[in-house]
Enzyme design. Structure first.
Site, mmCIF file in Angstrom:
data_model
loop_
_atom_site.group_PDB
_atom_site.id
_atom_site.type_symbol
_atom_site.label_atom_id
_atom_site.label_comp_id
_atom_site.label_asym_id
_atom_site.label_seq_id
_atom_site.Cartn_x
_atom_site.Cartn_y
_atom_site.Cartn_z
ATOM 1 N N ASP A 38 0.869 -1.161 0.000
ATOM 2 C CA ASP A 38 0.000 0.000 0.000
ATOM 3 C C ASP A 38 0.919 1.227 0.000
ATOM 4 O O ASP A 38 2.129 1.099 0.221
ATOM 5 C CB ASP A 38 -0.861 -0.071 1.278
ATOM 6 C CG ASP A 38 -1.606 1.222 1.545
ATOM 7 O OD1 ASP A 38 -2.348 1.668 0.657
ATOM 8 O OD2 ASP A 38 -1.434 1.789 2.648
ATOM 9 N N ASP A 40 -0.171 5.177 0.979
ATOM 10 C CA ASP A 40 -0.435 6.144 2.046
ATOM 11 C C ASP A 40 -0.361 5.488 3.420
ATOM 12 O O ASP A 40 -1.042 4.497 3.677
ATOM 13 C CB ASP A 40 -1.839 6.755 1.885
ATOM 14 C CG ASP A 40 -1.904 7.733 0.720
ATOM 15 O OD1 ASP A 40 -0.938 8.495 0.531
ATOM 16 O OD2 ASP A 40 -2.926 7.734 0.000
#
Length: 289
Positions: A38, A40
């Site tokens: 991922d 953020d």
């Protein structure tokens, strides 16, 4: 085995199992490894000096590219939907339509702002976005060992790429799967491309992306990194998977979420703003002990 796994920020439900996965991956060799992460709050910092760091969407929200009125409306959306996103008492099924609603509304607001493509680099430069400490080693080491890195993000791909580019680590082994902006011929934002990717439909995204995983059939060993339970499905498109080691960042609301993270991730990093543990794991897996 890996000294960093005894860092105070590290929690593991089953350390023995982690050792077994690591040994199995070492045996298979680093040419069988791929990393799926991922972006953020996983590759970027959650906070710095006690202040929250911006996500890809926040970089735009806080920039000069959008009006105060639009900022206000985006903030209202955040205050309405973010508590739902992290509410551990609600099921994913219940959250799904609400997340779609949130991001669809947010994207519609952004499209109305007549954002210019050539202003994005400046917005990123002026923002307080920061990759986690140790990012240089992380990106460079993967590149040097030809290990593919797939970044799977519910953020905005154009902004995400700019953050990595400005950090000088956007190497050719990095592939990004995210929400991309669609600009008209004059460089104005007119829409967002394709299907909306949000925090809880990464599995569909992974399955849509089978072309990518098809190319990586010789890499059945996966190091997965995320900061939400929705990130756990990012590797669902990987065919004939042999081993997966899941590292989860638990950034906030630690007490109420810790157990569900320990049940889902192999290694849980509590309020850890660095890539020290993933880097130690990578060095171990590539024989640079």
């Amino acid at each position: 085995m890996i000294p960093e796994l005894s860092n105070p920020s590290v929690c593991m439900r089953d350390p023995q199992r982690v050792q077994e996965i690591l040994q199995s991956m070492v045996k298979a060799g680093s040419n069988t490894l791929q990393v799926i992460s991922d972006f953020d709050m996983t590759l970027t910092r959650f906070a710095y000096n006690g202040k929250r760091c911006p996500t890809c969407h926040n970089i735009l929200d806080n920039s000069q590219l959008i009006t105060d009125d639009c900022k206000e409306q985006l903030k209202e959306l955040l205050n309405t939907y973010y508590p739902i996103e992290i509410d551990s008492t609600r099921s994913v099924e219940e959250k799904l339509p609400l997340m779609v609603e949130w991001w669809t509304k947010a994207h519609e607001l952004l499209v109305q702002q007549k954002i210019k493509k050539d202003m994005l680099a400046l917005a990123v430069r002026e923002s307080e976005a920061m990759l986690r400490e140790g990012y240089q080693l992380f990106f460079d080491h993967l590149y040097e060992h030809s290990i593919p890195l797939l970044i799977f993000s519910a953020g905005i791909g154009d902004i995400l790429e700019e953050v990595i580019r400005q950090a000088n680590v956007f190497h050719p082994n990095v592939k990004v799967f995210s929400n991309y902006m669609d600009f008209d011929e004059t460089g104005l934002l007119k829409a967002f491309k394709g299907e909306l990717i949000h925090i809880y439909n990464k599995r569909e995204g992974a399955l849509l992306n089978t072309g990518h995983f098809q190319e990586l059939r010789t890499r059945p060993n996966v190091l997965l990194m995320g900061d939400s339970l929705g990130d756990l499905t990012m590797a669902d498109g990987v065919q004939d998977m042999e081993n997966i080691l899941k590292i989860g960042y638990l950034n906030d609301k630690v007490a109420e979420r810790k157990q569900s993270y320990l049940d889902s991730y192999d290694i849980v990093l509590v309020e850890d703003e660095t890539l020290e543990v993933p880097n130690a794991v990578l060095l171990y897996l590539t024989g640079n002990k």
